[in-house]
Design an enzyme around this catalytic site. Structure first.
Site, PDB file in Angstrom:
ATOM      1  N   GLY A 177     114.932 -33.510 130.401  1.00 57.38           N
ATOM      2  CA  GLY A 177     114.076 -34.577 130.058  1.00 57.38           C
ATOM      3  C   GLY A 177     112.889 -34.295 130.750  1.00 57.38           C
ATOM      4  N   GLY A 202     111.086 -31.654 130.605  1.00 61.28           N
ATOM      5  CA  GLY A 202     110.373 -30.579 130.179  1.00 61.28           C
ATOM      6  C   GLY A 202     109.375 -31.120 128.918  1.00 61.28           C
ATOM      7  N   ILE A 242     109.583 -31.062 125.437  1.00 62.96           N
ATOM      8  CA  ILE A 242     110.260 -31.576 124.274  1.00 62.96           C
ATOM      9  C   ILE A 242     110.753 -32.810 124.944  1.00 62.96           C
ATOM     10  CG2 ILE A 242     111.599 -31.702 122.191  1.00 62.96           C
ATOM     11  CD1 ILE A 242     110.590 -28.689 122.013  1.00 62.96           C
ATOM     12  N   GLY A 243     111.672 -32.651 125.893  1.00 60.91           N
ATOM     13  CA  GLY A 243     112.521 -33.546 126.552  1.00 60.91           C
ATOM     14  C   GLY A 243     111.885 -34.727 127.102  1.00 60.91           C
ATOM     15  N   THR A 247     116.328 -23.013 118.352  1.00 60.96           N
ATOM     16  CA  THR A 247     115.249 -22.642 118.020  1.00 60.96           C
ATOM     17  C   THR A 247     115.332 -21.850 116.688  1.00 60.96           C
ATOM     18  OG1 THR A 247     113.492 -21.015 118.484  1.00 60.96           O
ATOM     19  CG2 THR A 247     115.635 -20.744 119.559  1.00 60.96           C
ATOM     20  N   ASP A 248     114.105 -21.632 115.691  1.00 59.37           N
ATOM     21  CA  ASP A 248     114.307 -20.850 114.975  1.00 59.37           C
ATOM     22  C   ASP A 248     114.308 -19.257 115.280  1.00 59.37           C
ATOM     23  OD1 ASP A 248     111.664 -20.487 115.789  1.00 59.37           O
ATOM     24  OD2 ASP A 248     110.694 -20.961 113.820  1.00 59.37           O
ATOM     25  N   GLU A 249     114.115 -19.106 116.230  1.00 60.66           N
ATOM     26  CA  GLU A 249     113.873 -17.523 116.833  1.00 60.66           C
ATOM     27  C   GLU A 249     115.353 -17.062 116.854  1.00 60.66           C
ATOM     28  OE1 GLU A 249     111.702 -16.593 120.291  1.00 60.66           O
ATOM     29  OE2 GLU A 249     110.135 -18.238 119.905  1.00 60.66           O
ATOM     30  N   TYR A 281     115.323 -14.189 125.409  1.00 60.72           N
ATOM     31  CA  TYR A 281     115.400 -15.715 125.053  1.00 60.72           C
ATOM     32  C   TYR A 281     115.949 -16.151 123.725  1.00 60.72           C
ATOM     33  CZ  TYR A 281     113.662 -20.256 123.142  1.00 60.72           C
ATOM     34  OH  TYR A 281     113.760 -21.583 122.721  1.00 60.72           O
ATOM     35  N   LYS A 284     119.738 -18.180 123.186  1.00 62.39           N
ATOM     36  CA  LYS A 284     119.961 -19.411 122.485  1.00 62.39           C
ATOM     37  C   LYS A 284     120.702 -19.269 121.142  1.00 62.39           C
ATOM     38  CE  LYS A 284     117.820 -22.522 122.764  1.00 62.39           C
ATOM     39  NZ  LYS A 284     118.045 -23.903 123.656  1.00 62.39           N
TER      40      LYS A 284
HETATM   41  P1  NAD Z   1     110.617 -26.587 128.724  1.00 66.10           P
HETATM   42  O1  NAD Z   1     110.669 -25.214 129.329  1.00 66.10           O
HETATM   43  O2  NAD Z   1     109.338 -27.226 128.567  1.00 66.10           O
HETATM   44  O3  NAD Z   1     111.541 -27.225 129.563  1.00 66.10           O
HETATM   45  C1  NAD Z   1     112.990 -27.288 129.886  1.00 66.10           C
HETATM   46  C2  NAD Z   1     113.360 -28.299 130.851  1.00 66.10           C
HETATM   47  O4  NAD Z   1     114.684 -27.717 131.068  1.00 66.10           O
HETATM   48  C3  NAD Z   1     112.681 -28.357 132.140  1.00 66.10           C
HETATM   49  O5  NAD Z   1     112.386 -29.693 132.388  1.00 66.10           O
HETATM   50  C4  NAD Z   1     113.590 -27.576 133.244  1.00 66.10           C
HETATM   51  O6  NAD Z   1     113.538 -28.280 134.391  1.00 66.10           O
HETATM   52  C5  NAD Z   1     114.817 -28.137 132.655  1.00 66.10           C
HETATM   53  N1  NAD Z   1     115.797 -27.171 133.130  1.00 66.10           N
HETATM   54  C6  NAD Z   1     115.631 -25.750 132.832  1.00 66.10           C
HETATM   55  N2  NAD Z   1     117.049 -25.095 133.396  1.00 66.10           N
HETATM   56  C7  NAD Z   1     117.538 -26.061 134.095  1.00 66.10           C
HETATM   57  C8  NAD Z   1     118.948 -26.143 134.384  1.00 66.10           C
HETATM   58  N3  NAD Z   1     119.663 -24.897 134.917  1.00 66.10           N
HETATM   59  N4  NAD Z   1     119.678 -27.241 134.693  1.00 66.10           N
HETATM   60  C9  NAD Z   1     119.140 -28.340 134.362  1.00 66.10           C
HETATM   61  N5  NAD Z   1     117.612 -28.546 133.846  1.00 66.10           N
HETATM   62  C10 NAD Z   1     116.948 -27.228 133.721  1.00 66.10           C
HETATM   63  O7  NAD Z   1     111.161 -26.487 127.381  1.00 66.10           O
HETATM   64  P2  NAD Z   1     110.985 -27.133 125.840  1.00 66.10           P
HETATM   65  O8  NAD Z   1     109.731 -26.511 125.309  1.00 66.10           O
HETATM   66  O9  NAD Z   1     110.566 -28.505 126.123  1.00 66.10           O
HETATM   67  O10 NAD Z   1     112.211 -26.921 125.059  1.00 66.10           O
HETATM   68  C11 NAD Z   1     113.135 -27.780 125.035  1.00 66.10           C
HETATM   69  C12 NAD Z   1     114.440 -27.122 124.254  1.00 66.10           C
HETATM   70  O11 NAD Z   1     113.936 -27.040 122.930  1.00 66.10           O
HETATM   71  C13 NAD Z   1     114.826 -25.728 124.677  1.00 66.10           C
HETATM   72  O12 NAD Z   1     116.215 -25.680 124.629  1.00 66.10           O
HETATM   73  C14 NAD Z   1     114.314 -24.814 123.696  1.00 66.10           C
HETATM   74  O13 NAD Z   1     114.901 -23.786 123.454  1.00 66.10           O
HETATM   75  C15 NAD Z   1     114.051 -25.961 122.439  1.00 66.10           C
HETATM   76  N6  NAD Z   1     113.229 -25.392 121.553  1.00 66.10           N
HETATM   77  C16 NAD Z   1     111.973 -25.291 121.941  1.00 66.10           C
HETATM   78  C17 NAD Z   1     110.606 -25.382 120.982  1.00 66.10           C
HETATM   79  C18 NAD Z   1     109.224 -25.061 121.491  1.00 66.10           C
HETATM   80  O14 NAD Z   1     108.381 -25.018 120.846  1.00 66.10           O
HETATM   81  N7  NAD Z   1     108.895 -25.544 122.641  1.00 66.10           N
HETATM   82  C19 NAD Z   1     110.890 -25.084 119.483  1.00 66.10           C
HETATM   83  C20 NAD Z   1     112.247 -25.079 119.411  1.00 66.10           C
HETATM   84  C21 NAD Z   1     113.407 -25.129 120.386  1.00 66.10           C
HETATM   85  O1  DAU Z   2     109.893 -20.782 117.663  1.00 65.61           O
HETATM   86  C1  DAU Z   2     110.193 -21.500 118.498  1.00 65.61           C
HETATM   87  C2  DAU Z   2     109.995 -20.958 119.773  1.00 65.61           C
HETATM   88  O2  DAU Z   2     108.308 -21.381 120.024  1.00 65.61           O
HETATM   89  C3  DAU Z   2     110.662 -21.839 120.985  1.00 65.61           C
HETATM   90  O3  DAU Z   2     111.612 -21.667 120.803  1.00 65.61           O
HETATM   91  C4  DAU Z   2     110.295 -21.437 122.309  1.00 65.61           C
HETATM   92  O4  DAU Z   2     110.894 -22.217 123.334  1.00 65.61           O
HETATM   93  C5  DAU Z   2     108.731 -21.613 122.431  1.00 65.61           C
HETATM   94  O5  DAU Z   2     108.020 -21.185 123.588  1.00 65.61           O
HETATM   95  C6  DAU Z   2     107.905 -20.921 121.121  1.00 65.61           C
HETATM   96  O6  DAU Z   2     107.988 -19.382 121.452  1.00 65.61           O
HETATM   97  P1  DAU Z   2     106.704 -18.493 121.084  1.00 65.61           P
HETATM   98  O7  DAU Z   2     107.177 -17.090 121.789  1.00 65.61           O
HETATM   99  O8  DAU Z   2     106.391 -18.494 119.866  1.00 65.61           O
HETATM  100  O9  DAU Z   2     105.761 -19.233 121.831  1.00 65.61           O
HETATM  101  P2  DAU Z   2     104.275 -18.836 122.726  1.00 65.61           P
HETATM  102  O10 DAU Z   2     103.493 -19.806 122.744  1.00 65.61           O
HETATM  103  O11 DAU Z   2     104.836 -18.109 124.049  1.00 65.61           O
HETATM  104  O12 DAU Z   2     103.812 -17.745 121.532  1.00 65.61           O
HETATM  105  C7  DAU Z   2     103.220 -18.291 120.395  1.00 65.61           C
HETATM  106  C8  DAU Z   2     102.800 -17.081 119.818  1.00 65.61           C
HETATM  107  O13 DAU Z   2     101.453 -16.768 120.379  1.00 65.61           O
HETATM  108  C9  DAU Z   2     103.510 -15.665 119.868  1.00 65.61           C
HETATM  109  O14 DAU Z   2     103.515 -15.068 118.801  1.00 65.61           O
HETATM  110  C10 DAU Z   2     102.863 -14.989 120.816  1.00 65.61           C
HETATM  111  C11 DAU Z   2     101.265 -15.442 120.853  1.00 65.61           C
HETATM  112  N1  DAU Z   2     100.698 -15.248 121.982  1.00 65.61           N
HETATM  113  C12 DAU Z   2     101.274 -16.239 123.058  1.00 65.61           C
HETATM  114  C13 DAU Z   2     100.652 -16.385 124.432  1.00 65.61           C
HETATM  115  C14 DAU Z   2     101.316 -17.016 125.616  1.00 65.61           C
HETATM  116  C15 DAU Z   2      99.414 -14.741 122.246  1.00 65.61           C
HETATM  117  O15 DAU Z   2      99.051 -14.290 121.349  1.00 65.61           O
HETATM  118  N2  DAU Z   2      98.840 -14.960 123.547  1.00 65.61           N
HETATM  119  C16 DAU Z   2      99.299 -15.631 124.567  1.00 65.61           C
HETATM  120  O16 DAU Z   2      98.477 -15.647 125.693  1.00 65.61           O
END
Ligand code: NAD
Ligand code: DAU
Length: 349
Positions: free
Chosen positions: A9, A11, A13-14, A134-136, A159, A163
């Site tokens: 929470g 992070g 999204i949390g 994640t969609d990944e 990663y 997941k």
């Molecule tokens: P984030 O990296 O911003 O936050 C992760 C949080 O988890 C942090 O607060 C961190 O301190 C905590 N954490 C990490 N390891 C831990 C552990 N071992 N024990 C307890 N807490 C721990 O991540 P986010 O971008 O907010 O993503 C949240 C979730 O949503 C993740 O599971 C991610 O896979 C998923 N998700 C993210 C995206 C995106 O675009 N960011 C999209 C789809 C799904």
């Molecule tokens: O699709 C969902 C995922 O989106 C989540 O599961 C992940 O937690 C989240 O981090 C995100 O992953 P991406 O790898 O897509 O996100 P990122 O912002 O790192 O990168 C977005 C795109 O931009 C990717 O194609 C890589 C590119 N990129 C990224 C960075 C950091 C660049 O071109 N330049 C950069 O400096």
């Protein structure tokens, strides 16, 4: 009032989820978080003195600490977001992704199952273990097509492999032990409080510092962007109305190439924070990410038709709001850029 245990929470999204639940008095919340480099207590400033908000410092791999959180808070539901979330960092140090995302999720499942078995029947009926994924996990699309809930898993990065693995464990705990689980697979989120190692906040903050804007490869990879609060409303809806054992894909049909995303940010900044040169002059093409998935795109038909979810922002409105938020909230990002992550390249082998 419903009692929700949120992991991760602090992070990106949390914290949006916790702020939404507490601000709208929808639930009493326990945020269980280890506060890694990606966790920021400052993201919870607006709720941290609210009586509906509680914090427990802990690692999801620590069985005893997780048991204590369940025993003392007595949740009605758990939304599990804690994870290592950055693809680039998973290239540099994959082991932490296996530990937290796979072993941590398995630990939570084990504790949740023991806890759930001891609940009275009415509480057992409504308890949910929701895994935020994640969609990944579905791998890469070509020029055409969308990910549906039936798309076979084909993760490519450490990663996404971690997941995918945790999704399989969650499903196994439902199918084998009857734990009422839900899985949501969402596309790329963006919005306020996004840690500045990810594309959108990195681009905004580098541009404001007049630094290079790194675009991997030719910038042709496509991501499907969703405003973080639209993800949050989808998560709450799935938690309330989703069918146990099911998966729901979440996305809002906002596909853009990475170059288009960076160019859009530059154009917004040209207007809101004019500089002597167009910000696009900072765009720099750099070595591609290894194993870089070409395209992601979500088909959200199931969550739209079964649960009635609709996103409120399109990419243009959401991106403008996001850029304005970073301009107005230097108090949040400046200490992170100075003390935690200044923008160095990650995950280039
Ligand atoms: P984030 O990296 O911003 O936050 C992760 C949080 O988890 C942090 O607060 C961190 O301190 C905590 N954490 C990490 N390891 C831990 C552990 N071992 N024990 C307890 N807490 C721990 O991540 P986010 O971008 O907010 O993503 C949240 C979730 O949503 C993740 O599971 C991610 O896979 C998923 N998700 C993210 C995206 C995106 O675009 N960011 C999209 C789809 C799904
Ligand atoms: O699709 C969902 C995922 O989106 C989540 O599961 C992940 O937690 C989240 O981090 C995100 O992953 P991406 O790898 O897509 O996100 P990122 O912002 O790192 O990168 C977005 C795109 O931009 C990717 O194609 C890589 C590119 N990129 C990224 C960075 C950091 C660049 O071109 N330049 C950069 O400096």
């Amino acid at each position: 009032m419903k009692r929700i245990l949120v992991t991760g929470g602090a992070g990106f999204i949390g914290s949006a989820l916790v702020r939404y639940l507490v601000r709208n008095k929808l639930a009493e919340v326990l945020n269980y978080d280890k506060i890694t480099y990606a966790g920021n207590s400052s993201s919870l400033k607006e709720v941290d003195s609210d009586p509906l908000y509680h914090f427990a410092y802990g690692d999801i791999c620590d069985l005893q600490a997780v048991e204590k959180a369940f025993r003392t808070f007595k949740p009605d539901s758990i939304l599990h977001l804690a994870a290592e979330s950055h693809v680039d960092r998973s290239i540099d140090s994959p082991a932490e992704f296996v530990r937290t995302n796979v072993l941590g999720t398995a630990t939570l499942l084990q504790v949740a199952l023991d806890y759930w078995k001891r609940l009275p029947p009415d509480k057992q009926e409504t308890f949910r273990f929701q895994h935020i994924s994640t969609d990944e996990v579905y791998g890469a699309l070509g020029e055409e097509g969308f990910f549906t809930e039936k798309t076979p898993y084909a993760p490519h990065s450490p990663y996404s492999a971690s997941k995918a693995s945790s999704d399989h464990f969650v499903r196994a705990w439902h199918d084998t032990f009857g734990l009422p689980t839900l899985i949501t697979n969402c596309s790329n989120n963006y919005g306020p409080y996004h840690f500045p190692e990810k594309l959108i906040p990195l681009t905004i903050l580098n541009a404001l510092d007049h630094k290079a804007l790194p675009v991997y490869g030719k910038g042709a990879n496509v991501r499907d962007w969703l405003y973080v609060y639209d993800h949050v409303t989808a998560l709450c809806l799935v938690n309330e109305k989703g069918r146990p054992g099911e998966t729901y894909n979440i996305g809002g049909h906002n596909e853009r190439t990475n170059l288009q995303v960076v160019q859009s940010i530059c154009r917004i900044l040209d207007e809101l924070a004019p500089w002597e040169k167009p910000y696009e002059s900072l765009i720099t093409f750099v070595t591609d990410r290894p194993g870089h998935d070409l395209r992601y795109a979500i088909d959200p038909t199931k969550i739209e038709t079964e649960l009635g979810w609709k996103p409120s922002e399109n990419f243009d409105t959401g991106l403008a709001r996001t850029v304005r938020w970073y301009l107005d909230n230097e108090w949040w990002w400046r200490p992170i850029r100075e003390k935690k992550y200044a923008g160095r390249r990650l995950g280039s082998l």
